[in-house]
Design an enzyme around this catalytic site. Structure first.
Site, PDB file in Angstrom:
ATOM      1  CG  ASP A   8      20.971  73.894  25.915  1.00 12.80           C
ATOM      2  OD1 ASP A   8      20.027  73.461  25.232  1.00 12.80           O
ATOM      3  OD2 ASP A   8      21.308  73.407  27.010  1.00 12.80           O
ATOM      4  CG  ASP A 130      12.741  71.725  32.955  1.00 13.07           C
ATOM      5  OD1 ASP A 130      12.813  70.769  32.159  1.00 13.07           O
ATOM      6  OD2 ASP A 130      12.593  72.904  32.590  1.00 13.07           O
TER       7      ASP A 130
END
Length: 242
Positions: A8, A130
């Site tokens: 990330d 998500d």
């Protein structure tokens, strides 16, 4: 089943967030390139890269870091975060990225997903769902929509997508363990191959997901567990590939 180590990116650094909260960040490395090499050396066959700044801004922001990762490793990567136009898709793929992950745009502009599949091919396009409390979150998880996980999954499969990354936000970065059943259930509902994300903490989670491979759980993204050492990546890969 494929294990996808996660990188990330925020401000060019390799970080992890807790439940997607930008105020709850841990920086694990100033050198994403070295991190990518580390996971490749441990046996990873594919990397999952997320441009967190891009997800928040609505357009890719960490292209230099992505280029450095690509230059350093031999294995393919997938990239998500702020990819919201066909030009964005083309820009990311032109770097040498194997496939792009469309997230918020799948909720807000599903027609674009269909166009992306037609223009670039089904193997190049993955959709990330998500979810928090059964509803899809968008814009770097900062906003919740009124679309349910199952509804969106069916829509994007109808648009031609065959791989979905499903993240359980409530578990992301928490090392709380996975519920393999919810990933298998979404695979059954949608007919898509599901890559599980969120909550992996131990080798037992890898075994639980592996046991649902026949139901459509095709992969799992591992993040905090491998950064903290709670999960041995090489051991996880051996189980996943057995």
């Amino acid at each position: 089943m494929i294990i996808f180590p996660a990188i990330d990116l925020r401000g060019g650094k390799c970080v992890r967030l807790i439940q997607g909260d930008f105020d709850r960040e841990t920086v694990y490395s100033d050198d994403p390139q070295a991190t990518a090499l580390k996971w490749q050396a441990a046996g990873a066959k594919f990397l999952h890269v997320v441009d967190l700044d891009g997800a928040k801004a609505g357009s890719p922001q960490n292209l230099d870091a992505i280029k450095k990762i690509l230059a350093a490793i031999k294995i393919p990567i997938e990239v998500g975060g702020g990819i919201r136009t066909l030009d964005d898709v083309e820009k990311i793929l032109s770097l040498g990225v194997r496939r792009v992950i469309l997230g918020s745009v799948a909720v807000e502009n599903p027609v674009l997903v269909e166009e992306a599949v037609k223009n670039f091919g089904v193997e190049k396009i993955v959709v990330g769902i998500d979810a928090r409390g059964g509803f899809v979150a968008v814009h770097g998880w900062e906003k919740s929509s009124t679309v349910t996980t199952g509804e969106l999954a069916k829509k994007i499969v109808a648009a031609g997508v065959n791989t979905i990354i499903f993240t359980d936000i409530s578990k992301d970065g928490m090392l709380s363990g996975v519920n393999a059943d919810i990933f298998a259930e979404l695979a059954k509902i949608s007919g898509a191959q599901i890559i599980a994300s969120g909550g992996v903490r131990s080798i037992e989670d890898i075994r639980a997901l592996k046991s649902r491979e026949a139901d459509g759980v095709a992969g799992v993204i591992v993040g905090k567990a491998i950064y903290t050492g709670a999960l041995d990546l090489s051991a996880a890969i051996r189980i996943a590939e057995a």
